[in-house]
Motif scaffolding. Sequence first.
Motif, PDB file in Angstrom:
ATOM      1  N   THR A 123      -4.333  45.315  14.446  1.00  0.00           N
ATOM      2  CA  THR A 123      -4.421  44.941  15.879  1.00  0.00           C
ATOM      3  C   THR A 123      -5.751  44.329  16.307  1.00  0.00           C
ATOM      4  N   LEU A 124      -6.943  44.900  15.883  1.00  0.00           N
ATOM      5  CA  LEU A 124      -8.091  44.689  16.083  1.00  0.00           C
ATOM      6  C   LEU A 124      -8.596  43.299  15.205  1.00  0.00           C
ATOM      7  N   PHE A 125      -8.082  43.084  14.121  1.00  0.00           N
ATOM      8  CA  PHE A 125      -8.353  42.105  13.621  1.00  0.00           C
ATOM      9  C   PHE A 125      -7.612  40.771  14.427  1.00  0.00           C
ATOM     10  N   GLU A 126      -6.443  41.047  14.840  1.00  0.00           N
ATOM     11  CA  GLU A 126      -5.831  39.939  15.750  1.00  0.00           C
ATOM     12  C   GLU A 126      -6.679  39.847  16.803  1.00  0.00           C
ATOM     13  N   GLU A 127      -7.268  40.696  17.764  1.00  0.00           N
ATOM     14  CA  GLU A 127      -7.999  40.686  18.749  1.00  0.00           C
ATOM     15  C   GLU A 127      -9.263  39.919  18.616  1.00  0.00           C
ATOM     16  N   ALA A 128      -9.671  40.166  17.323  1.00  0.00           N
ATOM     17  CA  ALA A 128     -11.233  39.458  17.123  1.00  0.00           C
ATOM     18  C   ALA A 128     -10.923  37.909  17.119  1.00  0.00           C
ATOM     19  N   TYR A 129      -9.811  37.509  16.459  1.00  0.00           N
ATOM     20  CA  TYR A 129      -9.702  36.069  16.357  1.00  0.00           C
ATOM     21  C   TYR A 129      -8.958  35.338  17.793  1.00  0.00           C
ATOM     22  N   GLN A 130      -8.706  36.285  18.717  1.00  0.00           N
ATOM     23  CA  GLN A 130      -8.246  35.774  20.010  1.00  0.00           C
ATOM     24  C   GLN A 130      -9.423  35.765  21.151  1.00  0.00           C
ATOM     25  N   SER A 131     -10.306  36.220  20.728  1.00  0.00           N
ATOM     26  CA  SER A 131     -11.603  36.357  21.618  1.00  0.00           C
ATOM     27  C   SER A 131     -12.066  34.662  21.721  1.00  0.00           C
ATOM     28  N   PRO A 132     -12.712  34.403  22.925  1.00  0.00           N
ATOM     29  CA  PRO A 132     -13.539  33.109  22.856  1.00  0.00           C
ATOM     30  C   PRO A 132     -14.630  33.154  22.375  1.00  0.00           C
ATOM     31  N   ASP A 133     -15.372  34.312  22.270  1.00  0.00           N
ATOM     32  CA  ASP A 133     -16.754  34.586  21.608  1.00  0.00           C
ATOM     33  C   ASP A 133     -16.574  35.054  20.433  1.00  0.00           C
TER      34      ASP A 133
END
Length: 173
Positions: A123-133
Amino acid sequence: MRKIILFVFLVIGFFPVCNLQAKELYVMSKHTEGFLFFIYPQKVPAGKDALAKKDLMVDFTYLTSKDSITLTATYTASQLFPASEVTLLIHGKDSYSFPVEVIYRDKKKNKWRHRVWFTIPYTLFEEAYQSPDPYQISFTDEGRSLRYSYSRSSWNRMKAKMNEIIQVIRLNK
């Protein structure tokens, strides 16, 4: 787990990596426990740290039946830098640290190459690539850090490619 690691090394040997499009950034295969995804090594630019001598190379291995993803990274420093942990900074403010396991260290001329692996929640991997930054990866050793992160333009390209892979993973869970 050893079978998975052996498979990953075989995949690396049989598939050359050069100017890859999004669909060629990974390989997927059927495994007894689900689908196994291997995302080929990706370059993460080094920060303005004098210790870092090359960009970080990181690859990803994910088995759909697991809730974590394994990252294998190679970093090169001007001196021995036995990192004990890795920290991911996401959204410019959320910090997550994980222990690092050493695969090997070797010295070439005046540079030390370190190969390590660590596991993070999927889930953290996915979150990292959802971030605009762009996220930041930092390896830490006794108060010293090696930092790696994308520029805004390279982040947008990488994020788009990785989100295509994440979509394929979702469809095959």
